[in-house]
Write a protein that holds these residues in place. Structure first.
Motif, short mmCIF file in Angstrom:
data_model
loop_
_atom_site.label_atom_id
_atom_site.label_comp_id
_atom_site.label_asym_id
_atom_site.label_seq_id
_atom_site.Cartn_x
_atom_site.Cartn_y
_atom_site.Cartn_z
N TRP A 190 -2.23 5.61 -9.56
CA TRP A 190 -1.09 4.78 -9.17
C TRP A 190 -0.17 5.64 -8.30
CZ3 TRP A 190 3.41 2.87 -12.73
CH2 TRP A 190 4.17 1.91 -12.03
N THR A 191 -0.14 5.36 -7.02
CA THR A 191 0.37 6.28 -6.02
C THR A 191 1.75 5.88 -5.50
OG1 THR A 191 -1.92 6.73 -5.34
CG2 THR A 191 -0.18 7.37 -3.81
N ILE A 192 2.59 6.87 -5.31
CA ILE A 192 3.91 6.64 -4.71
C ILE A 192 3.74 6.44 -3.20
CG2 ILE A 192 6.14 7.71 -4.19
CD1 ILE A 192 5.81 9.27 -6.85
N SER A 193 4.32 5.37 -2.70
CA SER A 193 4.22 5.02 -1.28
C SER A 193 5.61 4.75 -0.71
CB SER A 193 3.34 3.78 -1.12
OG SER A 193 3.98 2.65 -1.69
N ASP A 194 5.66 4.41 0.57
CA ASP A 194 6.93 4.09 1.21
C ASP A 194 7.65 2.96 0.46
OD1 ASP A 194 6.60 5.99 3.16
OD2 ASP A 194 5.81 4.59 4.66
N GLN A 195 6.89 2.01 -0.02
CA GLN A 195 7.49 0.88 -0.73
C GLN A 195 8.25 1.35 -1.97
OE1 GLN A 195 4.81 -2.15 -2.62
NE2 GLN A 195 5.81 -3.53 -1.17
#
Length: 253
Positions: A190-195
Motif C-alpha cells: 500500500w504505497t504513498i502517492s501524490d494523492q
C-alpha cells in the motif's frame, strides 16, 4: 556502476496514474525515452510529456484501451514512428472498481480484472516481444500487488486478475528468455502517492503495524525497483515476483 537506460525506449501503460507517472519520470531520469500511455487523463499525459522533455528525453503520448490487441498494435505503430522500437514494457494499467465480497462482487468486475491484468499482458507480449527477439534484448515488467499473496476478504477480483497475470509472466519468462529478454513483476504494498500527499493520508498505523519496516512505501521506491529491473544491472533476473512492501509479504522458498 550506474543505472543507465540511454538509447532505450520504454512504454509505461497507465502512465498518468499515481504510480505510473513516477515510473515514467524515473525511467526518463535514467536516460530512457518514454511512451506515455493514458486512457482518460489527457491533461496529465501532456504535463508528464512536458516534464520528460524538460529532462532532455523524448516522449510520445499514446491513447488506447489496453484490453484490445488492435488498440495496442495501433499504439505500437505510433511509438515506433515517434520514438523507435520499444525495448522496455511496463504493464502498470489496471481497471478500477469497488471492492466487495465474492457474493456481492459483480461478474463484470472479475471480467475487467482478467482483461486488464491477464489479457493486457498477453497483448503487450504479442505486440512488442517480436522486435525484442530480433534485437536480442528486452524487458517486460508487470506491476502486480502484495494482495496476490495476502488473499484478504474483498480482494477476490483483483487477486484473481493479478494471479492470472503472474502465471502469464512466469511462462513468458521461460518462452522468450533465450533471446536475452527478462520478464519480471514488481508487487507494491500500500504505497504513498501524490494523492496521499495532497490529502494528508500518508499514515495508517493499523497497516504500518503489520509491516516489518513499520511504514508505507513510496511511489518513488516502487519506481526505483522498476528502473533496476529495466537496467543491465538486472540482466540475470527473470521470472521473479518481487514484493516492494517493506516485508509485509515474503515469498517462501
Amino acid at each position: 556502476m550506474n543505472l543507465n537506460l540511454s538509447n532505450r525506449v520504454a512504454l509505461v501503460t497507465g502512465a498518468t496514474g499515481q504510480l505510473g507517472r513516477v515510473m515514467a519520470r524515473t525511467l526518463a531520469q535514467c536516460g530512457a525515452d518514454i511512451a506515455i500511455h493514458y486512457r482518460n487523463n489527457e491533461a496529465q499525459a501532456i504535463k508528464l510529456q512536458d516534464e520528460i522533455k524538460a529532462m532532455g528525453r523524448r516522449a510520445a503520448i499514446v491513447h488506447g484501451d489496453i484490453t484490445s490487441l488492435e488498440a495496442i498494435l495501433g499504439m505500437k505503430e505510433t511509438i515506433e514512428r515517434e520514438l523507435g522500437s520499444v525495448n522496455i514494457v511496463v504493464a502498470n494499467a489496471v481497471a478500477q472498481y469497488k471492492w466487495t465480497t465474492i457474493l456481492e462482487q459483480s461478474p463484470e468486475d472479475y471480467e475487467s480484472q482478467f482483461e486488464s491484468c491477464v489479457m493486457q499482458s498477453v497483448y503487450l507480449a504479442k505486440a512488442f516481444a517480436p522486435t525484442m527477439i530480433e534485437a536480442k534484448w528486452g524487458r517486460f515488467i508487470g506491476i502486480n500487488t502484495e494482495c496476490a499473496m495476502q488473499n484478504f476478504p474483498t480482494q477476490s477480483a483483483y487477486v484473481a486478475g493479478k494471479r492470472g497475470m503472474d502465471g502469464v509472466y512466469r511462462i513468458l519468462a521461460k518462452e522468450i528468455g533465450e533471446h536475452q529478454i527478462t520478464v519480471n513483476q514488481v508487487a507494491p504494498g500500500w504505497t504513498i502517492s501524490d494523492q496521499d500527499r495532497e490529502n494528508n493520508t500518508e499514515r495508517s498505523e493499523s497497516y504500518e503495524s503489520t509491516v516489518p519496516l513499520k511504514r508505507r512505501g513510496t511511489d518513488q521506491e516502487i519506481a526505483n525497483a522498476v528502473a533496476f529491473l529495466a537496467s543491465d544491472l538486472a540482466s540475470f533476473i527473470t521470472g521473479a515476483y518481487i514484493p516492494v512492501s517493506g516485508g509485509n509479504v515474503m515469498p517462501a522458498i
